[in-house]
Enzyme design. Structure first.
Site, PDB file in Angstrom:
ATOM      1  N   ASP A  60       0.801  -1.221   0.000  1.00  0.00           N
ATOM      2  CA  ASP A  60       0.000   0.000   0.000  1.00  0.00           C
ATOM      3  C   ASP A  60       0.836   1.274   0.000  1.00  0.00           C
ATOM      4  O   ASP A  60       0.407   2.292  -0.536  1.00  0.00           O
ATOM      5  CB  ASP A  60      -0.999   0.000   1.161  1.00  0.00           C
ATOM      6  CG  ASP A  60      -0.359  -0.205   2.521  1.00  0.00           C
ATOM      7  OD1 ASP A  60       0.873  -0.409   2.609  1.00  0.00           O
ATOM      8  OD2 ASP A  60      -1.111  -0.167   3.523  1.00  0.00           O
ATOM      9  N   ASP A 449       3.419   2.470  13.799  1.00  0.00           N
ATOM     10  CA  ASP A 449       2.608   1.265  14.009  1.00  0.00           C
ATOM     11  C   ASP A 449       3.303   0.171  14.820  1.00  0.00           C
ATOM     12  O   ASP A 449       2.629  -0.676  15.412  1.00  0.00           O
ATOM     13  CB  ASP A 449       2.122   0.657  12.684  1.00  0.00           C
ATOM     14  CG  ASP A 449       1.101   1.539  11.983  1.00  0.00           C
ATOM     15  OD1 ASP A 449       0.413   2.311  12.668  1.00  0.00           O
ATOM     16  OD2 ASP A 449       1.009   1.459  10.755  1.00  0.00           O
TER      17      ASP A 449
END
Length: 740
Positions: A60, A449
């Site tokens: 992505d 993250d």
């Protein structure tokens, strides 16, 4: 010691004297990724249909990769993208030419937003080693809702000159010259751009549009356009699967289709049927329902529900991906999405969907030396593939990397499937902070993250920070004369009152302890520490700089600084700190350990206008080299790189430099005492540069094949001359060493 991304301000221009400077010949470098092992969403996996002809993945935000079987690792295909085209690192879709293993197509574009510009169609005739680019007036969303569907881009299996692409908000597009030029298919139903195909999330109202295009290989012949093809629109409650029987000239809804769910992916099996995977919501998102249907065009458009397990009750989930064994009719894999109850699953059938067997439940897991995934479960599985040359080999992608098996058929015998984390070389993280201290580990990192790491060996995947855990570590700093003392700040998803977003280490980042308190604001932000480790200054996001001399037990506001002003410690004087005042274009300096700041020196140039895209985040950067009293460097967007050797009383512009969006210091060259300087930006040309003589001359160290898109958080190794580290948006932490 460094900070970056200082706050934006618009203010009047100033003048500074320039040092003489030149750019000399380039120095060849070897580049590699600092090993973390995974970290990002794999949105597509595809084997070329000709056995042994290639395996590819798309991500992505981290570009596309090809598997190198001999080397046992993934090879990036998109490192040539430069910072101006950094938006192309998000791969919306990819496509292979079934008749030519060398032809690969990428629909590239991370965000479908005017600030990032249009996407591009990239085409390769050498399996991704080089690409040609075709412009197309479309935005793409490789990192937006719907990125887990596909494939939007498809090559005609009988005529490789013909491609179709399903856009997010501009309908269906066709190329008849191998992807060089594109025209909109005006006859495609307007439902593809209707408001119902959009999805609102926390970022913006995102269009999803046409999620996949699939050719029926049973129609047409070699060298002739395939007559039958299908396109699915991400919309529920109405007809969403359309078919053309005249090579895309006209389109009609497929009779009898299910309409309660959104089609996510579709593919033709070796039995000639079209298999469609459905979810209640676009992928990736929180699906609560889903199904798998089989369409047999040759028997009156007969639809059959072959869903492995029906969602319902406490098990709310959807389905996301599908793959076929081309040599064995009826053998396929499908994956669940958002199945938190019991965990996501990859189901296998050998009888066309009559019976299904889970391949993850009870499986054996080999984490392949990547310790940070110990607490991770397979999730966000929107990509799966079966090797056409080996029925035992399959791969699936997750939100943190790729798993592979080479004994898949064991499940048919009631035996355990062994899955191995197959992610070597595929580093799809977004680093937020880098620190190379004068002793201890060569590198500490903060990563979006997944918090961050202490990297004792650049080739070995490390443990995450031990102690308080953050969603992502945003800032790192160490005491120059006491480098075992390190501080960091980070952000915490779903932050709760009382959770402290700052920590310190007294053993070089081996273990961490949370501060007792944090300054008022929204946490994270930027942090620095004096050379002796006695004073910590933290500028929280949406807050003002505060100092602490008791390891963060209490915090006191720094006097003389505007809210949001980031502070940097001097590299040798424990009482001195610097801050760039955006409102007045002045450097402000503290000589009392950060208690008070006063303006010093003349006005500096104004921050230039935002260039758009990822570069908008950079405004100015202050960096101080270890052990150099009174030396401070400053880069300003739209202007030069400035240097002061008298604690900011005066600055000189380093000639030839312009728009240096990140820079840092490393170990001196042999025979020198001044640090090497590494800078990403424009010095004559755009690139990544090194200077061993305080900016008097510069050498370019990157090359046209290694641009790594948006480079930031640049720093040299404090002990190894020539070694440089930098962060990327999606390609992880890259390091380079001289090839000479």
């Amino acid at each position: 010691m460094k900070h970056f991304l200082l706050p934006l301000a618009l203010f009047g221009a100033g003048l500074a004297l320039a040092e003489a400077g030149t750019t000399s010949a380039s120095v060849p470098y070897r580049w590699d990724g600092v090993a973390i092992g995974g970290g990002g969403l794999i949105t597509g996996i595809e084997f070329h249909p000709q056995p042994g002809a290639g395996l590819f993945v798309r991500t992505d935000v981290g570009g596309a990769y090809r598997w190198d079987e001999a080397g046992g690792r993934w090879v990036s295909l998109t490192d040539w993208i430069n910072w101006k085209d950094a938006n192309l690192m998000g791969i919306e879709s990819f496509a292979l030419d079934p008749r030519d293993p060398q032809r690969l197509f990428l629909a590239a574009g991370t965000y479908n937003h005017p600030a990032f510009g249009h996407g591009a169609m990239l085409r390769s005739t050498d399996a991704g080693r080089t690409f040609a680019r075709a412009s197309i007036p479309l935005g793409m969303g490789g990192n937006e809702i719907g990125r887990g569907g596909g494939e939007r881009l498809a090559v005609d299996p009988h005529d490789g000159r013909i491609l179709f692409f399903g856009s997010r908000d501009a309908g269906l597009w066709r190329s008849a010259d191998g992807g060089q030029s594109w025209q909109r298919v005006e006859t495609f139903p307007a439902v593809a751009t209707a408001p119902g195909t959009r999805w609102r999330n926390e970022w913006l109202d995102q269009a999803i549009g046409i999620g996949f295009v699939a050719f029926d290989p049973a129609s047409g012949g070699d060298g002739q356009p395939t007559q039958a093809l299908y396109a699915g629109v991400s919309i529920a409650g109405t007809q969403n699967l359309f078919r053309s029987t005249d090579a895309g000239a006209t389109w009609q809804p497929v009779p009898g289709q299910p309409t309660t769910l959104r089609p996510t992916r579709a593919s033709f099996g070796p039995d000639g049927a079209l298999y469609v995977v459905y979810g209640s919501d676009p992928c990736p998102n929180v699906m609560t329902d889903g199904a798998v249907w089989k369409l047999e065009p040759g028997v009156g458009d007969r639809w059959t529900d072959i869903t492995p397990i029906k969602p319902g009750g406490t098990m709310q989930f959807g389905y996301s991906a599908i793959a076929f064994d081309p040599a064995h009719r009826g053998t396929m894999l499908v994956t669940t999405w958002n199945k938190w109850a019991g965990g996501d699953e990859v189901y296998r059938t050998t009888d066309g969907g009559k019976t299904w067997h889970p391949t993850l439940t009870g499986a054996e897991w080999d984490k392949a030396g990547v310790p940070w995934i110990d607490t991770m479960k397979p999730h966000w599985i929107c990509a799966v593939a079966l090797d056409p040359a080996n029925p035992d080999r399959a791969l699936f992608g997750t939100g943190y990397g790729v798993w592979e098996t080479r004994n898949l058929t064991a499940v048919d015998r009631g035996e355990r499937v062994k899955w191995t984390f197959s992610n070597r070389g595929l580093e799809e993280t977004v680093p937020l902070a880098l620190l190379s201290p004068p002793q201890g580990a060569p590198l500490l990192s903060g990563v979006g993250d997944i918090d961050g790491f202490r990297h004792d060996d650049l080739a070995v995947s490390p443990l995450q920070h031990v102690g308080p855990r953050f969603t992502g570590t945003d800032s790192l700093a160490c005491a120059a004369a006491k480098p075992e003392f390190v501080v960091r700040t980070g952000h915490i998803r779903n932050h709760q009152a009382g959770q402290i977003r700052g920590a310190f280490s007294e053993d070089g980042g081996n273990t961490w302890a949370a501060f007792v308190a944090e300054p008022p604001g929204e946490g994270d932000g930027r942090i620095t520490v004096s050379v002796d480790g006695a004073t910590i200054i933290w500028t929280p996001r949406a807050g003002s700089a505060h100092w602490s001399r008791n390891r963060g037990a209490t915090w006191t506001p720094c006097a003389g600084l505007a809210a949001g002003t980031v502070v940097m410690a001097d590299g040798a004087n424990p009482k001195r700190f610097y801050a760039f005042d955006a409102a007045t274009s002045r450097l402000r300096v503290s000589e009392d350990g950060g208690a008070t700041f006063t303006p010093r020196g003349k006005k500096l140039p104004a921050i230039g206008p935002a260039p758009g895209g990822f570069a908008d985040g950079f405004t100015a950067e202050l960096v101080t080299p270890y052990g150099h009293d009174g030396e401070v460097w400053l880069s300003i967007r739209g202007s030069a790189l400035f240097r002061s050797t008298n604690a900011g009383k005066s600055f000189r512009a380093v000639a030839s430099t312009k728009d240096i969006h990140s820079f840092g210091f490393g170990a001196p060259a042999p025979g020198r005492t001044n640090p090497a300087v590494y800078a990403a930006g424009v010095i004559g040309v755009d690139g990544l540069f090194r200077s061993i003589d305080d900016g008097a001359t510069w050498q370019r160290i990157d090359d046209d094949a290694h641009r790594f898109a948006w480079i930031y958080a640049v720093t040299g190794d404090a002990r190894v001359f020539g070694r440089v580290y930098f962060a990327t948006v999606g390609r992880g932490i890259i390091y380079g060493v001289p090839a000479e």
